[in-house]
Write a protein that holds these residues in place. Structure first.
Motif, short mmCIF file in Angstrom:
data_model
loop_
_atom_site.label_atom_id
_atom_site.label_comp_id
_atom_site.label_asym_id
_atom_site.label_seq_id
_atom_site.Cartn_x
_atom_site.Cartn_y
_atom_site.Cartn_z
N SER A 171 0.79 -1.23 0.00
CA SER A 171 0.00 0.00 0.00
C SER A 171 0.83 1.29 0.00
O SER A 171 0.31 2.34 -0.35
N LYS A 172 2.08 1.23 0.37
CA LYS A 172 2.92 2.43 0.43
C LYS A 172 3.71 2.58 -0.86
O LYS A 172 4.10 1.61 -1.49
N THR A 173 3.98 3.82 -1.21
CA THR A 173 4.78 4.12 -2.39
C THR A 173 6.10 4.73 -1.93
O THR A 173 6.12 5.85 -1.38
N PRO A 174 7.21 4.01 -2.12
CA PRO A 174 8.49 4.52 -1.66
C PRO A 174 9.02 5.64 -2.55
O PRO A 174 8.75 5.66 -3.76
N ILE A 175 9.77 6.56 -1.95
CA ILE A 175 10.36 7.65 -2.73
C ILE A 175 11.71 7.25 -3.31
O ILE A 175 12.28 7.99 -4.09
N ASN A 176 12.22 6.06 -2.95
CA ASN A 176 13.55 5.66 -3.39
C ASN A 176 13.55 4.49 -4.36
O ASN A 176 14.59 3.87 -4.58
N LYS A 177 12.43 4.17 -4.96
CA LYS A 177 12.39 3.08 -5.96
C LYS A 177 11.69 3.56 -7.21
O LYS A 177 10.80 4.33 -7.19
#
Length: 100
Positions: free
Chosen positions: A94-100
């Motif tokens: 559910s989370k969207t990473p800022i580093n991928k």
């Protein structure tokens, strides 16, 4: 695949210290880890107070923000933080990473 590689545990804990420096404004964080039977992290999620999210795994081991924990985790010291695989996977999906 050995039995050790099949056994995974999941943990969550709150880190009440900021990263400092350029990342101090991110605030405190909650860590989620998937630990393999060999007691090394397989996947790691960091959710920061300001909403930033970082993901680390074997396909993205490190970057300018940090890295997948490379130390053996003594599960006897963190067993109180154990969560279900379902809870971990819900955050991973559910989370969207800022580093991928």
């Amino acid at each position: 695949m050995s039995t050790l590689q099949k056994v995974k545990k999941y943990y969550k804990w709150f880190w009440d210290v900021t990263l400092g420096g350029d990342y101090d404004a991110w605030g405190t964080s909650t860590y989620f880890m998937e630990i393999g039977g060999d007691l090394y992290a397989r996947r790691q999620i960091e959710v920061y107070e300001n909403g930033n999210v970082l993901f680390y795994d074997s396909s993205h081991f490190s970057d300018d923000h940090g890295m997948l924990c490379d130390k053996k985790i003594d599960d006897g010291n963190i067993e109180e933080f154990e969560i279900s695989k379902t809870e971990f996977e819900q955050v991973w999906q559910s989370k969207t990473p800022i580093n991928k």
